[in-house]
Design an enzyme around this catalytic site. Sequence first.
Site, short mmCIF file in Angstrom:
data_model
loop_
_atom_site.label_atom_id
_atom_site.label_comp_id
_atom_site.label_asym_id
_atom_site.label_seq_id
_atom_site.Cartn_x
_atom_site.Cartn_y
_atom_site.Cartn_z
N SER A 156 -7.91 7.19 0.55
CA SER A 156 -8.95 7.46 -0.41
C SER A 156 -8.60 7.30 -1.98
CB SER A 156 -9.45 8.87 -0.30
OG SER A 156 -8.53 9.66 0.01
N ASN A 201 -8.74 3.40 -2.67
CA ASN A 201 -9.98 2.75 -2.51
C ASN A 201 -11.33 3.28 -3.05
OD1 ASN A 201 -8.77 0.19 -1.49
ND2 ASN A 201 -8.63 1.33 0.54
N TYR A 202 -11.23 4.52 -3.06
CA TYR A 202 -12.60 5.49 -3.02
C TYR A 202 -12.51 6.66 -4.21
CZ TYR A 202 -13.91 3.29 1.38
OH TYR A 202 -14.25 2.36 2.39
N MET A 203 -11.51 7.23 -4.74
CA MET A 203 -11.63 8.06 -5.55
C MET A 203 -11.31 7.59 -6.88
SD MET A 203 -9.73 11.28 -3.64
CE MET A 203 -8.14 10.91 -4.43
#
Length: 776
Positions: A723, A726-728
Amino acid sequence: MSDSDDSDDVPLNMLAAKKPAAARPDEVVSSSRTASKKRPNYADDSDEDFVDEGATPPPKKKKAKRSSNGEQSSNGASSKVKKEKSAKVKKEKSAKKKNGDKPAAADKKKPKELKKMEKVERIAHAMQAYLWWNAEDPPEGCQWTKMSHAGVSFPEAYEPHGVKMLYDGKEVDLSPEEEEAATFFAAMDPEGMHLGNPKTAPIFIKNFMADFRAILGKKHVIKDFKKCDFTPITNHLNEQKLVKKAITDGERKRNKSEKDKVMFKYGYALVDGHLEKVGNYNMEPPGAFRGRGEHPKMGKLKQRVLPEQVSINVSEDAPVPMCNVPGHSWGELRHDPTVQWLCTWTENINGQNKYMQLAAQSSFKGKSDRSKYNKAAKLCGNIDKIRKDYKKNLRAKDSKLRQLATAMWVIDRLALRVGGEKDTDEEADTVGCCSLRVEHLKFDPNNEGDDSLEIELEFLGKDSMLFKQTIDFGSALYTENNGMGEQVYKNFKTFCRGKKKSEDVFSDLTPPELNKHLKGIMDGLTAKVFRTYNASKTLQDELMKVEQSSGWRSLTAAEKVTKYNDANREVAILCNHQRSVSKAQETALEGLGSKLQTLKDQKKELKKMLKTLTGGADKKIRLKGDLTAKTEKVNQAIEKAKKKKEKAKTKEEKIAATEADVKAKEMKKALAESKFKSQHLWAKEPTKEQVMKRIAQWSDKIKKMEVNIKHKDDNKEVSLGTSKLNYMDPRISVAWCKRNEVPIEKVFSKTLRDKFNWSMAVPPAWEFNETIAEQG
């Protein structure tokens, strides 16, 4: 410039000082005349050792010589006094050295040496000077204007070892290609996740034998896997591992030097006048395909990629990279500035295109990341409208519309991927929202009765990671603020009613239709944008929640980092970022648990000591044993193993050296354990104050270790890094660190700091919201 020239390592301002600008001829004369009249005073702004080479020193003044009665005396008397003083100063200095005194501040300072950096570090520092977010963008539709690189580095050709496998108990002659394939299987761990798993082992063996027999040919004696014995090759490979472990420091440096040569040649590309690091410049070697989870193609043989299969992409004015495989040439030369890849080829297992691209910290990836997070931030201003729209249709009479609304709820609230149809003969049976089958849902898993609104979802997600969660659709998490969790539960009941286990839950909805609907709501909206938005928003909300809690300001930086990791874990659970627990992790946790128990036992013993000292009892206090002899023995064993490594020439000698090294390391480990077990003791009887102080120290140690163990145990099956990577949105973490005076190194590794260098300048008050979406 020669290799010995050190000017590369000297800062520019010092270079400027070394090489003053040339003066005009008329200035030289005047400066030499005036230099003696007025010499500059550098005492205030320079080192004591600094010498102004451009100025002429003033003439030395003759010192007056006086006799003992105050009159001027001869040179002899003065010289005698000087010698006596000099001798006295020398004696004082020598006494200071003997007594270990530090030299006086007035002593001559040593010039400060510049830190010697490796070539890799110098290149990394130079690359950091390029701030792509301040640079001019290439023409529209293009990724670059000019690009040159050295191509891809191919692995060396296979060298046969000559060790024969057995078939039906007899040795079998194999060609180099056949031997290489047999070696791929012999290198597999029989107790590992592929051959050690009763579900995956048959798949792996079946696929391997199919490809192995294709190489052997129909007339070859090897036909049945059960009669194959790869043990001789396995034993040879294990011996080679022992031989490699006997490597000396000198050999290790030479190997690193060889790797660095390859990296300096292939590991960098020149893009629009600046240097960029290349990600995967080494071509993947041949081997047995492993895959993830229960991949249907595991065990198949990955073929060696040849240069003729590779397409090279450079600008038209760039030199064509030389192929490093003799007798071969590139398959195609392209000049396509609309793509980011440097090289491409097709692998033989799944027929997929593979690419050599720039590294994660490159400007290409940085632009893509920033755009991704800004697009997710755009959802902040649209999410209420989107949710209102799909909630309205959760009760729609039209089945297709109701399925579309339910799928939107699942993607938004459960962070599932869209999913799509899979050919399970070609790839693993991984599942997303649209490909959910009735068998993946279990209603009322805890047998709580008709009032239960729970569904257990169990399926293989991306990368064959198991998604197994029990969702309580009646909980406040899914019902408050008109969350409509109860209606979603009813919809799932309706969608599954009367269907077989193998049938799709969303039978009226296809992935293309769902993706088209998403793009119609907001330009560029995908399920991944939802996941990125929810991950970033969850992190920001969780961090703000803990910042507003009582006692937050009194927490240490380490305790704040623990709270950050808790917030990160919430995101990882939301996105189903799981990982398998390795044997090494389990062993490490067991070791920490054992150490914690030792610390607690030691604290108990310290309390007993305090009681003994306070009560004045005659009981003897246990003292620390002398480990000098044991330490000396360990040091001797380490030195002996090191010498064995240096002298080892033959295979047998190298194996013996490795075994000696392993034994020495075990002895060192045992010594460390002995020291740890007696670290709370003293060499002589302590005072009451000393024991009280140590009890307090042990209390702190126990508390820290308990926090550490809890953190490791909580996160052992959760991948916090996925995360973060790639996501946060990284700017949330950077701003949080600045607000709370936590070093960024505590939450971001060097790799992440390099990858997200564009985010490091945000102010402490920065927030993830729709206003940043305008940045593109």
